[in-house]
Design a protein around this motif. Structure first.
Motif, PDB file in Angstrom:
ATOM      1  N   ALA A 195       0.668  -1.218  -0.091  1.00  0.00           N
ATOM      2  CA  ALA A 195       0.011   0.245  -0.018  1.00  0.00           C
ATOM      3  C   ALA A 195       0.947   1.286   0.060  1.00  0.00           C
ATOM      4  O   ALA A 195       0.819   2.270  -0.766  1.00  0.00           O
ATOM      5  CB  ALA A 195      -0.811  -0.001   1.292  1.00  0.00           C
ATOM      6  N   VAL A 196       2.039   1.220   0.722  1.00  0.00           N
ATOM      7  CA  VAL A 196       2.726   2.412   0.726  1.00  0.00           C
ATOM      8  C   VAL A 196       3.535   2.441  -0.443  1.00  0.00           C
ATOM      9  O   VAL A 196       3.717   3.822  -1.286  1.00  0.00           O
ATOM     10  CB  VAL A 196       3.893   2.165   1.887  1.00  0.00           C
ATOM     11  N   TYR A 197       4.093   1.476  -1.018  1.00  0.00           N
ATOM     12  CA  TYR A 197       4.684   1.458  -2.436  1.00  0.00           C
ATOM     13  C   TYR A 197       3.878   2.043  -3.429  1.00  0.00           C
ATOM     14  O   TYR A 197       4.054   2.844  -4.364  1.00  0.00           O
ATOM     15  CB  TYR A 197       5.104   0.238  -2.848  1.00  0.00           C
ATOM     16  N   LEU A 198       2.534   1.648  -3.428  1.00  0.00           N
ATOM     17  CA  LEU A 198       1.321   2.023  -4.578  1.00  0.00           C
ATOM     18  C   LEU A 198       1.317   3.608  -4.414  1.00  0.00           C
ATOM     19  O   LEU A 198       1.063   4.322  -5.208  1.00  0.00           O
ATOM     20  CB  LEU A 198       0.056   1.111  -4.438  1.00  0.00           C
ATOM     21  N   THR A 199       1.220   3.937  -3.083  1.00  0.00           N
ATOM     22  CA  THR A 199       0.961   5.227  -2.753  1.00  0.00           C
ATOM     23  C   THR A 199       2.405   6.278  -3.233  1.00  0.00           C
ATOM     24  O   THR A 199       1.888   7.351  -4.016  1.00  0.00           O
ATOM     25  CB  THR A 199       0.998   5.509  -1.398  1.00  0.00           C
ATOM     26  N   LEU A 200       3.355   5.853  -3.144  1.00  0.00           N
ATOM     27  CA  LEU A 200       4.362   6.569  -3.794  1.00  0.00           C
ATOM     28  C   LEU A 200       4.686   6.364  -5.206  1.00  0.00           C
ATOM     29  O   LEU A 200       5.066   7.204  -5.968  1.00  0.00           O
ATOM     30  CB  LEU A 200       5.786   6.005  -3.135  1.00  0.00           C
ATOM     31  N   LEU A 201       4.262   5.145  -5.599  1.00  0.00           N
ATOM     32  CA  LEU A 201       4.131   4.987  -7.087  1.00  0.00           C
ATOM     33  C   LEU A 201       3.146   5.961  -7.759  1.00  0.00           C
ATOM     34  O   LEU A 201       3.334   6.876  -8.781  1.00  0.00           O
ATOM     35  CB  LEU A 201       3.800   3.610  -7.557  1.00  0.00           C
ATOM     36  N   ASN A 202       2.024   6.300  -7.080  1.00  0.00           N
ATOM     37  CA  ASN A 202       0.903   7.441  -7.732  1.00  0.00           C
ATOM     38  C   ASN A 202       1.363   8.678  -7.501  1.00  0.00           C
ATOM     39  O   ASN A 202       1.012   9.451  -8.333  1.00  0.00           O
ATOM     40  CB  ASN A 202      -0.253   7.349  -6.744  1.00  0.00           C
ATOM     41  N   GLY A 203       2.484   9.095  -6.729  1.00  0.00           N
ATOM     42  CA  GLY A 203       2.807  10.311  -6.251  1.00  0.00           C
ATOM     43  C   GLY A 203       4.498  10.541  -7.168  1.00  0.00           C
ATOM     44  O   GLY A 203       4.887  11.510  -7.020  1.00  0.00           O
ATOM     45  N   ALA A 204       4.333   9.624  -7.951  1.00  0.00           N
ATOM     46  CA  ALA A 204       6.171   9.522  -8.626  1.00  0.00           C
ATOM     47  C   ALA A 204       5.999  10.876  -9.586  1.00  0.00           C
ATOM     48  O   ALA A 204       5.144  11.019 -10.308  1.00  0.00           O
ATOM     49  CB  ALA A 204       6.057   8.431  -9.398  1.00  0.00           C
ATOM     50  N   GLY A 205       7.230  11.419  -9.585  1.00  0.00           N
ATOM     51  CA  GLY A 205       7.341  12.373 -10.462  1.00  0.00           C
ATOM     52  C   GLY A 205       8.707  12.223 -11.464  1.00  0.00           C
ATOM     53  O   GLY A 205       8.862  11.153 -11.971  1.00  0.00           O
ATOM     54  N   GLU A 206       9.543  13.297 -11.285  1.00  0.00           N
ATOM     55  CA  GLU A 206      10.547  13.391 -12.199  1.00  0.00           C
ATOM     56  C   GLU A 206      11.567  12.255 -12.015  1.00  0.00           C
ATOM     57  O   GLU A 206      11.926  12.175 -10.463  1.00  0.00           O
ATOM     58  CB  GLU A 206      11.263  14.705 -12.258  1.00  0.00           C
ATOM     59  N   THR A 207      12.370  11.600 -12.898  1.00  0.00           N
ATOM     60  CA  THR A 207      13.449  10.769 -12.488  1.00  0.00           C
ATOM     61  C   THR A 207      14.661  11.308 -12.828  1.00  0.00           C
ATOM     62  O   THR A 207      15.124  12.075 -13.750  1.00  0.00           O
ATOM     63  CB  THR A 207      13.276   9.622 -13.595  1.00  0.00           C
ATOM     64  N   GLU A 208      15.733  10.986 -11.613  1.00  0.00           N
ATOM     65  CA  GLU A 208      17.001  11.693 -11.778  1.00  0.00           C
ATOM     66  C   GLU A 208      17.847  10.487 -12.221  1.00  0.00           C
ATOM     67  O   GLU A 208      18.099   9.593 -11.419  1.00  0.00           O
ATOM     68  CB  GLU A 208      17.290  12.487 -10.488  1.00  0.00           C
ATOM     69  N   TYR A 209      18.730  10.644 -13.202  1.00  0.00           N
ATOM     70  CA  TYR A 209      19.697   9.543 -13.489  1.00  0.00           C
ATOM     71  C   TYR A 209      21.130   9.989 -13.068  1.00  0.00           C
ATOM     72  O   TYR A 209      21.323  11.153 -12.887  1.00  0.00           O
ATOM     73  CB  TYR A 209      19.580   9.544 -15.092  1.00  0.00           C
ATOM     74  N   ALA A 210      21.592   8.947 -12.591  1.00  0.00           N
ATOM     75  CA  ALA A 210      23.191   9.228 -12.112  1.00  0.00           C
ATOM     76  C   ALA A 210      23.886   8.081 -12.903  1.00  0.00           C
ATOM     77  O   ALA A 210      24.133   6.939 -12.517  1.00  0.00           O
ATOM     78  CB  ALA A 210      23.207   8.743 -10.746  1.00  0.00           C
ATOM     79  N   GLY A 211      24.242   8.472 -14.178  1.00  0.00           N
ATOM     80  CA  GLY A 211      24.956   7.562 -15.124  1.00  0.00           C
ATOM     81  C   GLY A 211      23.915   6.561 -15.673  1.00  0.00           C
ATOM     82  O   GLY A 211      22.763   6.978 -15.837  1.00  0.00           O
ATOM     83  N   ARG A 212      24.412   5.530 -16.201  1.00  0.00           N
ATOM     84  CA  ARG A 212      23.608   4.660 -17.145  1.00  0.00           C
ATOM     85  C   ARG A 212      22.927   3.528 -16.304  1.00  0.00           C
ATOM     86  O   ARG A 212      21.866   3.088 -16.585  1.00  0.00           O
ATOM     87  CB  ARG A 212      24.139   4.014 -18.189  1.00  0.00           C
ATOM     88  N   ARG A 213      23.492   3.528 -15.006  1.00  0.00           N
ATOM     89  CA  ARG A 213      22.986   2.144 -14.233  1.00  0.00           C
ATOM     90  C   ARG A 213      22.062   2.705 -13.192  1.00  0.00           C
ATOM     91  O   ARG A 213      21.260   1.793 -12.587  1.00  0.00           O
ATOM     92  CB  ARG A 213      24.166   1.362 -13.707  1.00  0.00           C
ATOM     93  N   PHE A 214      22.185   3.877 -12.890  1.00  0.00           N
ATOM     94  CA  PHE A 214      21.356   4.321 -11.521  1.00  0.00           C
ATOM     95  C   PHE A 214      20.482   5.327 -11.663  1.00  0.00           C
ATOM     96  O   PHE A 214      20.666   6.396 -12.655  1.00  0.00           O
ATOM     97  CB  PHE A 214      22.117   4.622 -10.148  1.00  0.00           C
ATOM     98  N   SER A 215      19.257   5.140 -11.380  1.00  0.00           N
ATOM     99  CA  SER A 215      18.111   6.320 -11.088  1.00  0.00           C
ATOM    100  C   SER A 215      17.331   6.351 -10.174  1.00  0.00           C
ATOM    101  O   SER A 215      17.037   5.348  -9.450  1.00  0.00           O
ATOM    102  CB  SER A 215      17.468   6.243 -12.637  1.00  0.00           C
ATOM    103  N   ILE A 216      16.898   7.672  -9.503  1.00  0.00           N
ATOM    104  CA  ILE A 216      16.007   7.766  -8.547  1.00  0.00           C
ATOM    105  C   ILE A 216      14.693   8.546  -8.844  1.00  0.00           C
ATOM    106  O   ILE A 216      14.740   9.689  -9.509  1.00  0.00           O
ATOM    107  CB  ILE A 216      16.762   8.518  -7.338  1.00  0.00           C
ATOM    108  N   THR A 217      13.614   7.998  -8.534  1.00  0.00           N
ATOM    109  CA  THR A 217      12.415   8.698  -9.083  1.00  0.00           C
ATOM    110  C   THR A 217      11.996   9.454  -7.783  1.00  0.00           C
ATOM    111  O   THR A 217      11.617   8.689  -6.699  1.00  0.00           O
ATOM    112  CB  THR A 217      11.272   7.790  -9.485  1.00  0.00           C
ATOM    113  N   HIS A 218      11.687  10.924  -7.916  1.00  0.00           N
ATOM    114  CA  HIS A 218      11.241  11.358  -6.756  1.00  0.00           C
ATOM    115  C   HIS A 218       9.678  11.363  -6.635  1.00  0.00           C
ATOM    116  O   HIS A 218       8.985  10.994  -7.638  1.00  0.00           O
ATOM    117  CB  HIS A 218      11.432  13.175  -6.896  1.00  0.00           C
TER     118      HIS A 218
END
Length: 301
Positions: free
Chosen positions: A94-117
């Motif tokens: 339930a927490v994950y789906l809530t964060l997924l619903n509020g997902a915004g911009e994805t920040e990339y750190a090179g080719r292998r890693f990314s963080i979605t705010h």
């Protein structure tokens, strides 16, 4: 009459309520911490440790509530632990789906890693957690699209289902094992207290034939337990563990283990134990004799 300890099955209403309420609350807190940590830490190996930590900490909480609540019914405690583990699994989704619903911009750190705010909306979370049908219906969609990648390879489908199943097993197994085990530990009904565990420092000769050892001790042949002298070294060796209640001398139970010291290629040693018997009832006199024979010595290196 059994010569081994058997739990009375007794519980207290306060103990059960404390176990359930604290367990449910702890599951919610740990679910939030776990999902946020895995969301923002883009390292799969660390995420595996976080999953293990999630199950272990929840298990520890339930273990403590079993002790504090003086719950001596392993079956009931085990079922409640499974229910709380399942609740923890559901809340984290339930927490994950809530964060997924509020997902915004994805920040990339090179080719292998990314963080979605993302952002957390309480109303959205409450709406999701009240809809098990919605949560379960979202899992096939997520499995099809995938959640994360390993070295740019998207993990999805059957493999992702296996990962989720392993996560569920961890959240069910850890709480069940530790709380069920604690509820089955020796307890003095006369004194109203758990037995204290004492591991004797004096090692014994190993028990290669475990059935023969059990039969001998069940027949009260205590000469079967032979202490090792200070000059002797052996691998494996035997270990004696005594469980006694301070205010009840009749509450005295013996457990035995075979201990093997293993050394890896780097020279690091580790200990492997195998149970020989657990919670054999012994008389107060035998308890004192065991203290005299095994109470002081160094364990072989």
């Amino acid at each position: 009459m059994s010569v081994y300890y058997k739990p009375s099955g007794r519980i207290t209403v306060g103990g059960i309520l404390g176990f359930v309420v604290v367990g449910l609350v702890a599951a919610v807190v740990l679910a939030f911490a776990y999902v946020y940590a895995t969301w923002y830490i883009p390292f799969i190996y660390i995420n595996v440790l976080l999953t293990l930590g999630f199950g272990a900490v929840l298990g520890y909480v339930l273990n403590r509530m079993t002790t504090v609540g003086k719950l001596r019914n392993p079956a009931l405690v085990g079922w409640l632990a499974l229910a709380i583990g399942l609740w923890a699994w559901y809340v984290q989704w339930a927490v994950y789906l809530t964060l997924l619903n509020g997902a915004g911009e994805t920040e990339y750190a090179g080719r292998r890693f990314s963080i979605t705010h993302t952002s957390f909306e309480l109303d959205t979370f409450l709406g999701i957690i009240a809809r098990p049908d919605l949560v379960l219906s979202m899992l096939p969609r997520i499995a099809e699209d995938g959640m994360w990648s390993i070295f740019t390879v998207k993990v999805s489908g059957f493999v992702l289902y296996l990962v989720w199943f392993a996560e569920l097993v961890i959240l069910l197994a850890f709480p069940w094992i530790v709380s069920h085990s604690e509820a089955g530990a020796p307890f003095s009904e006369r004194a109203g207290q758990w037995a204290e565990k004492l591991t004797f420092p004096q090692p014994a000769a190993a028990f290669p034939d475990t059935e023969a050892t059990k039969a001998a001790l069940e027949a009260a042949r205590w000469d079967h337990l032979q202490p090792l002298t200070g000059e002797e070294t052996t691998n494996p060796y035997g270990r004696l563990i005594l469980h006694t209640a301070p205010n009840d001398e009749d509450c005295c139970y013996l457990s035995l283990e075979n201990v093997t010291i293993e050394v890896d290629d780097k020279g690091k040693s580790s200990e492997k134990t195998v149970d020989v018997l657990q919670y054999l009832q012994v008389s107060p006199q035998v308890c004192r004799d065991l203290h005299a024979r095994f109470g002081a010595a160094a364990v072989p290196a």
